[in-house]
Every structure is written in structure tokens, then in C-alpha cells.
Design an enzyme around this catalytic site. Structure first.
Site, PDB file in Angstrom:
ATOM      1  N   GLU A 183     -27.464  35.899  30.647  1.00 21.52           N
ATOM      2  CA  GLU A 183     -28.339  37.031  30.960  1.00 21.52           C
ATOM      3  C   GLU A 183     -27.655  38.352  30.644  1.00 21.52           C
ATOM      4  O   GLU A 183     -26.520  38.596  31.060  1.00 21.52           O
ATOM      5  CB  GLU A 183     -28.731  36.975  32.452  1.00 21.52           C
ATOM      6  N   SER A 206     -35.858  34.933  41.425  1.00 20.42           N
ATOM      7  CA  SER A 206     -36.568  36.203  41.199  1.00 20.42           C
ATOM      8  C   SER A 206     -37.866  36.214  42.002  1.00 20.42           C
ATOM      9  O   SER A 206     -38.506  37.266  42.141  1.00 20.42           O
ATOM     10  CB  SER A 206     -36.851  36.411  39.709  1.00 20.42           C
TER      11      SER A 206
END
Ligand code: KIV
Length: 271
Positions: free
Chosen positions: A189, A52
Site C-alpha cells: 500500500e 477499512s
């Protein structure tokens, strides 16, 4: 003789015993020395040098562009800032898929050049060979199932995964396989909370959720999101613990004003 206070480091074994005792695991991302030091000092169990970084550090739309060299650079800073937490580093897109030899080389580079403690890979059966090869080198591996952002162009959207029975069953099978081959933990996730609960109950290794409800063994968030540095990203699962975007902007405004009005520096702030 000086008595230095020895910090007890978190290991993959610590995480396993936390799950066994029912103690929740806390995990956050970090990408640089300064913030990693603060996060570690704040008592976090695991720091993820997530890909990320591609979004929050480099401003890319997806996690796909970040390179192995860039991940290693981020990880080096984080490792230098951390005294206690377990440091896990994402293998970036293109550094492990479809080629287990490349996967091993990438994981070895991360461990050797950054000093991190483990790697994370996205996917299930399709990357089994890569994970096995990395594990045989003694490198701890964390799995990642559900919404796996490196496959965003296959999914087409960032919506909740595994709502249908077939995908949910595949995810449960993937989780069982990851445990069987020796992964020490697993991230799930953006999947339904009741499925995440089932995953956590079906494997002995810790299951760490993001957008996966409360009935898992730990939680992870992207640091810049939970600190309110990023503004546009507002999924339902995100709780903001600060609004640093506004705090930093106000501080910058004040500094600009002080400079313009010749209020900074004053006579105590000069030589
Ligand atoms: O890259 C990342 O930050 C991650 C977390 C969202 C789990 O993989």
C-alpha cells in the site's frame, strides 16, 4: 434431473496461476451481503472484508477501533453474498500483534464463524511468529506491507512509505520472508511504483497494489471510494468509477418531494 450451472470458485491456487500466466488480479473491499453480491456478480477475483469498514461503515477516523466480533459480522454477510470470489478478512488491530496464540485464536474464529477463505495481517518480521502459527493451522494468509493503517500513530501521517533506501530494503526483506514462510499473496500500500515493481519481480507469490503503480500482479481499492460514496478521501491513486453519493442524494431528494407532494404512492402502488 436438473442441471445446475456450477460456478468455479477462485482459490489461492487460482491467484498463483494468474500471476504465473501474467493475468492481473482484481480485488475490492465489501462489508455486507448486498454489495458483496453485486461485486461478485461483477466478476471480481478477490473480495477483502477490510478493516477499512471501521472508516467507511462505522465512521471512525482510523481502522483501530473495529473489533474482531464486528469483523466477523461483516464477513458473515459477505460470505453469504459471494458465489465465486475468494473472500479474505482482515484481522483487526489488537487481535494478533505480539501474541501468536491470540493471533491463531482470532484467525480460527474468523474462518469458523464467517466461512471466509483466508485472513490478512499487517506487518513484516514483527508479526512473523503470529503468521507462522496461523499457517500451521492450514489457514491461508495474505500479507500487507508499506502503509499499514493499523500503525498510523507510529507513522504519524498517511503519506507514501518506503521512499528512503533503508525502509525500501526492509520492505523487500519483509516480502521475501512472507513468501518464504508461506503467505499466498501480499498487499503493498502506498509505496513508490518502482519499488512495488521490484517487490513483484522478487517474489513468486502475487503482489496486489493500492497506490503502488501498475507493475504489480493486481490492484485493490476500497469499494466505497471507487463508487464515489465517500467524498472527502481523494488520494492521487484513487480512480472513481461512479458518483453514487450524488446519485443516492438525488434519489432521496426525489422521494422526499414525491411524499411531500402526495405523488407517492399512486393508485398502482397500493392494494
Ligand atoms: O482495509 C482495507 O480496506 C485494506 C485495503 C486498503 C488493502 O486493507
Amino acid at each position: 434431473m436438473s442441471v445446475s450451472k456450477q460456478v468455479k470458485r477462485i482459490t489461492t491456487h487460482t491467484l498463483q496461476s494468474m500471476k504465473d500466466k501474467g493475468e492481473k488480479i482484481s480485488m475490492l473491499t465489501a462489508y455486507d451481503y448486498s454489495l458483496a453480491s453485486i461485486v461478485d456478480d461483477g466478476g471480481i477475483d478477490v473480495i477483502l472484508v477490510g478493516d477499512s469498514a471501521s472508516n467507511v461503515m462505522a465512521g471512525h477516523e482510523t481502522t483501530l477501533p473495529i473489533t474482531l466480533d464486528q469483523m466477523i459480522y461483516h464477513a458473515q454477510g459477505v460470505v453469504r453474498g459471494v458465489k465465486k470470489a475468494l473472500v479474505v478478512v482482515d484481522l483487526p488491530f489488537g487481535s494478533y500483534q505480539g501474541n501468536s496464540r491470540l493471533a491463531l485464536e482470532s484467525a480460527i474464529r474468523i474462518m469458523k464463524e464467517s466461512g471466509a477463505h483466508a485472513v490478512k495481517l499487517e506487518g513484516g518480521f514483527e508479526i512473523k511468529e503470529s503468521i507462522i502459527r496461523i499457517l500451521t493451522a492450514g489457514i491461508p494468509v495474505m500479507g500487507h506491507l508499506g502503509l499499514t493503517p493499523q500503525s498510523i500513530y507510529k507513522f504519524g501521517t498517511y503519506t507514501v512509505r518506503a521512499k528512503e533506501e533503508a525502509e525500501a530494503q526492509r520492505l523487500l526483506d519483509d516480502a521475501a520472508m512472507l513468501e518464504e514462510i508461506g503467505c499466498f499473496a501480499l498487499v503493498v500500500e502506498k509505496i513508490p511504483a518502482n519499488l512495488a515493481k521490484k517487490v513483484s519481480a522478487s517474489v513468486k507469490i502475487p503482489v496486489i497494489g493500492i497506490g503502488a503503480g501498475a507493475d504489480v500482479d493486481g490492484q485493490v481499492l476500497v469499494l466505497h471510494d471507487m463508487l464515489g460514496i465517500t467524498q472527502e478521501f481523494q488520494p492521487r491513486f484513487l480512480r472513481r468509477y461512479a458518483n453514487l453519493y450524488d446519485e443516492i442524494r438525488l434519489a432521496v431528494n426525489k422521494y422526499v418531494e414525491d411524499v411531500k407532494h402526495k405523488d407517492f404512492p399512486n393508485e398502482n402502488e397500493q392494494y
